[in-house]
Design a protein around this motif. Structure first.
Motif, PDB file in Angstrom:
ATOM      1  N   LEU A 267      53.167  49.969  52.085  1.00 41.38           N
ATOM      2  CA  LEU A 267      53.157  48.514  52.280  1.00 41.38           C
ATOM      3  C   LEU A 267      53.412  47.828  50.945  1.00 41.38           C
ATOM      4  N   LEU A 268      54.269  46.820  50.960  1.00 39.59           N
ATOM      5  CA  LEU A 268      54.521  45.971  49.799  1.00 39.59           C
ATOM      6  C   LEU A 268      53.681  44.719  49.963  1.00 39.59           C
ATOM      7  N   LEU A 269      52.747  44.508  49.043  1.00 40.81           N
ATOM      8  CA  LEU A 269      51.787  43.413  49.140  1.00 40.81           C
ATOM      9  C   LEU A 269      52.014  42.399  48.025  1.00 40.81           C
ATOM     10  N   GLN A 270      51.944  41.121  48.366  1.00 38.29           N
ATOM     11  CA  GLN A 270      52.032  40.054  47.370  1.00 38.29           C
ATOM     12  C   GLN A 270      50.912  39.067  47.628  1.00 38.29           C
ATOM     13  N   ALA A 271      50.119  38.801  46.591  1.00 40.72           N
ATOM     14  CA  ALA A 271      48.893  38.020  46.768  1.00 40.72           C
ATOM     15  C   ALA A 271      49.154  36.532  46.965  1.00 40.72           C
ATOM     16  N   THR A 272      50.025  35.955  46.141  1.00 39.93           N
ATOM     17  CA  THR A 272      50.305  34.517  46.184  1.00 39.93           C
ATOM     18  C   THR A 272      51.808  34.314  46.059  1.00 39.93           C
ATOM     19  N   PRO A 273      52.331  33.180  46.519  1.00 35.60           N
ATOM     20  CA  PRO A 273      53.779  32.964  46.416  1.00 35.60           C
ATOM     21  C   PRO A 273      54.305  33.037  44.984  1.00 35.60           C
ATOM     22  N   PHE A 274      53.540  32.538  44.018  1.00 40.14           N
ATOM     23  CA  PHE A 274      53.963  32.535  42.617  1.00 40.14           C
ATOM     24  C   PHE A 274      52.895  33.191  41.746  1.00 40.14           C
ATOM     25  N   PHE A 275      53.364  33.881  40.711  1.00 39.25           N
ATOM     26  CA  PHE A 275      52.456  34.625  39.848  1.00 39.25           C
ATOM     27  C   PHE A 275      51.411  33.728  39.200  1.00 39.25           C
ATOM     28  N   GLN A 276      51.802  32.518  38.783  1.00 41.00           N
ATOM     29  CA  GLN A 276      50.852  31.659  38.086  1.00 41.00           C
ATOM     30  C   GLN A 276      49.706  31.201  38.982  1.00 41.00           C
ATOM     31  N   GLN A 277      49.828  31.415  40.291  1.00 40.51           N
ATOM     32  CA  GLN A 277      48.738  31.095  41.212  1.00 40.51           C
ATOM     33  C   GLN A 277      47.705  32.217  41.309  1.00 40.51           C
ATOM     34  N   TYR A 278      48.040  33.368  40.730  1.00 38.57           N
ATOM     35  CA  TYR A 278      47.154  34.540  40.830  1.00 38.57           C
ATOM     36  C   TYR A 278      46.086  34.446  39.749  1.00 38.57           C
ATOM     37  N   ARG A 279      45.035  33.758  40.066  1.00 37.91           N
ATOM     38  CA  ARG A 279      43.917  33.525  39.163  1.00 37.91           C
ATOM     39  C   ARG A 279      42.623  33.486  39.971  1.00 37.91           C
ATOM     40  N   GLY A 280      41.512  33.714  39.292  1.00 35.14           N
ATOM     41  CA  GLY A 280      40.206  33.488  39.883  1.00 35.14           C
ATOM     42  C   GLY A 280      39.975  34.128  41.234  1.00 35.14           C
ATOM     43  N   GLU A 281      39.794  33.280  42.243  1.00 38.58           N
ATOM     44  CA  GLU A 281      39.445  33.763  43.575  1.00 38.58           C
ATOM     45  C   GLU A 281      40.559  34.602  44.204  1.00 38.58           C
ATOM     46  N   SER A 282      41.816  34.332  43.860  1.00 39.60           N
ATOM     47  CA  SER A 282      42.916  35.135  44.394  1.00 39.60           C
ATOM     48  C   SER A 282      42.824  36.576  43.891  1.00 39.60           C
ATOM     49  N   VAL A 283      42.502  36.732  42.623  1.00 38.89           N
ATOM     50  CA  VAL A 283      42.340  38.067  42.048  1.00 38.89           C
ATOM     51  C   VAL A 283      41.150  38.771  42.689  1.00 38.89           C
ATOM     52  N   ARG A 284      40.053  38.046  42.817  1.00 35.79           N
ATOM     53  CA  ARG A 284      38.851  38.635  43.409  1.00 35.79           C
ATOM     54  C   ARG A 284      39.095  39.046  44.860  1.00 35.79           C
ATOM     55  N   ALA A 285      39.865  38.252  45.602  1.00 36.66           N
ATOM     56  CA  ALA A 285      40.144  38.578  47.001  1.00 36.66           C
ATOM     57  C   ALA A 285      40.948  39.868  47.121  1.00 36.66           C
ATOM     58  N   VAL A 286      41.935  40.053  46.223  1.00 41.30           N
ATOM     59  CA  VAL A 286      42.715  41.285  46.241  1.00 41.30           C
ATOM     60  C   VAL A 286      41.825  42.471  45.868  1.00 41.30           C
ATOM     61  N   ARG A 287      41.024  42.313  44.817  1.00 41.18           N
ATOM     62  CA  ARG A 287      40.116  43.403  44.427  1.00 41.18           C
ATOM     63  C   ARG A 287      39.200  43.779  45.579  1.00 41.18           C
ATOM     64  N   ASP A 288      38.629  42.777  46.248  1.00 38.19           N
ATOM     65  CA  ASP A 288      37.702  43.050  47.350  1.00 38.19           C
ATOM     66  C   ASP A 288      38.397  43.741  48.519  1.00 38.19           C
ATOM     67  N   ALA A 289      39.657  43.402  48.741  1.00 35.52           N
ATOM     68  CA  ALA A 289      40.386  43.974  49.878  1.00 35.52           C
ATOM     69  C   ALA A 289      40.662  45.464  49.696  1.00 35.52           C
ATOM     70  N   VAL A 290      40.754  45.923  48.440  1.00 38.65           N
ATOM     71  CA  VAL A 290      41.117  47.327  48.191  1.00 38.65           C
ATOM     72  C   VAL A 290      40.048  48.087  47.404  1.00 38.65           C
ATOM     73  N   ARG A 291      38.919  47.499  47.173  1.00 37.13           N
ATOM     74  CA  ARG A 291      37.926  48.077  46.261  1.00 37.13           C
ATOM     75  C   ARG A 291      37.443  49.451  46.690  1.00 37.13           C
ATOM     76  N   ASP A 292      37.448  49.732  48.003  1.00 35.54           N
ATOM     77  CA  ASP A 292      36.926  51.020  48.487  1.00 35.54           C
ATOM     78  C   ASP A 292      37.786  52.207  48.064  1.00 35.54           C
ATOM     79  N   VAL A 293      39.033  51.959  47.646  1.00 37.79           N
ATOM     80  CA  VAL A 293      39.916  53.064  47.276  1.00 37.79           C
ATOM     81  C   VAL A 293      40.344  53.010  45.810  1.00 37.79           C
ATOM     82  N   LEU A 294      39.717  52.156  45.009  1.00 38.74           N
ATOM     83  CA  LEU A 294      40.080  52.047  43.598  1.00 38.74           C
ATOM     84  C   LEU A 294      39.514  53.216  42.797  1.00 38.74           C
TER      85      LEU A 294
END
Length: 317
Positions: A267-294
């Motif tokens: 799967l190709l995953l993209q968190a936000t439409p633009f890179f500069q939007q990837y901050r704070g809660e967006s980063v935490r949401a991605v971490r939380d979504a995959v944390r079980d396999v990190l």
């Protein structure tokens, strides 16, 4: 202002390089050669969205042994025209070989890729008004590792300022996404990350984790069981996707703006439409979504040395 805020403020003023790195798996050497050669030819074409390749200045002859200096492979400086060159570093050598980026160099590039060089890269840019070679508009590279004979890594390099600047962001996102999607749809990409461009291709998580879990060559073969990190743009294998609940679970996690199934099951995953939007809660949401396999390990704090990349792509604590 906290110490962390001060650290981020200092380092955000410095332009840093970013890289999208795609790990391609292949049991046959021919598959890896095909992926690497395709990336440095058709992949470059996909990224050249402003017709840069049709404005290359006349180039010198291709040298079978390769030129020893970059300026030997880029001649006839013409303001307004583009320049392009190939660089190759053979395994076990400190030498870097150069040739012009031209159709005539295709067989030379193939022969070098078949030797699994430590790295090979293509850079394309525009001559300045004075005819000088400046920063590249495009830089794509491949790397092989003797410790990982079943893999080749395809990298797309971009300056953070270009990806975030108001005048350049939209075009740079299109370049990046076009090249990455092209590769993912054609080759067996089993992992991908978007991180600051550091030696060894470490992910942001590997950069800050302690112990053996920080070593990319150790983590790379574990793509069926664990993730080397999480990032704004990433590829997870089909096996990892299943461990996380599958396609629908990731779509419903609200961590990703885009979830694209790939032909190999990844799967190709993209968190936000633009890179500069990837901050704070967006980063935490991605971490939380995959944390079980990190990958697992204690995180260490960022270096206090000035000029280091920001730490906003890692969740500490």
């Amino acid at each position: 202002m906290t110490a962390m805020d001060a650290f981020e403020s200092i380092n955000s003023a410095v332009n840093h390089g970013l890289v999208a790195e795609l790990t391609v798996y292949g049991e046959e050497q021919s598959d890896l050669v095909s992926a690497a050669l395709g990336w440095l030819t058709d992949g470059v074409t996909e990224a050249a969205i402003h017709d840069e390749l049709n404005h290359l200045a006349p180039s010198p002859p291709v040298l079978g042994t390769g030129y020893s200096q970059v300026n030997q492979s880029v001649q006839n400086p013409t303001p307004g025209r583009t320049w392009g060159f190939i660089s190759v570093s053979p395994q076990g050598s400190l030498d870097v070989l150069y040739n012009p980026y031209s159709p005539e160099a295709a067989s030379w590039l193939r022969s070098r890729i078949e030797e699994s060089p430590e790295f090979a890269a293509v850079e394309i840019g525009r001559f300045s008004a004075g005819g000088e070679i400046g920063n590249p508009v495009l830089r794509l590279s491949v790397s092989f590792d003797d410790e990982l004979p079943d893999y080749v890594k395809l990298s797309y390099h971009v300056d953070e300022a270009m990806l975030s600047g108001a005048a350049t962001a939209r075009a740079e996102h299109k370049r990046l996404r076009s090249a990455v999607t092209w590769a993912c749809m054609r080759h067996d990409v089993v992992f991908g990350h978007f991180s600051y461009d550091r030696s060894g291709g470490v992910t942001e998580l590997e950069r800050y984790v302690r112990g053996p879990a920080r070593v990319p060559s150790r983590n790379t073969p574990q793509w069926r069981e664990s993730l080397r990190g999480y990032s704004w743009l990433m590829v997870v294998s089909g096996e990892i996707a299943e461990l996380l609940g599958g396609l629908e679970a990731l779509q419903n996690s609200e961590a990703f703006d885009s979830v694209v199934p790939l032909p190999n099951g990844s799967l190709l995953l993209q968190a936000t439409p633009f890179f500069q939007q990837y901050r704070g809660e967006s980063v935490r949401a991605v971490r939380d979504a995959v944390r079980d396999v990190l990958i697992e390990g204690e995180l260490r704090g960022p270096s206090p040395a000035p000029g280091q990349p920001p730490t906003h792509m890692v969740v500490f604590g």
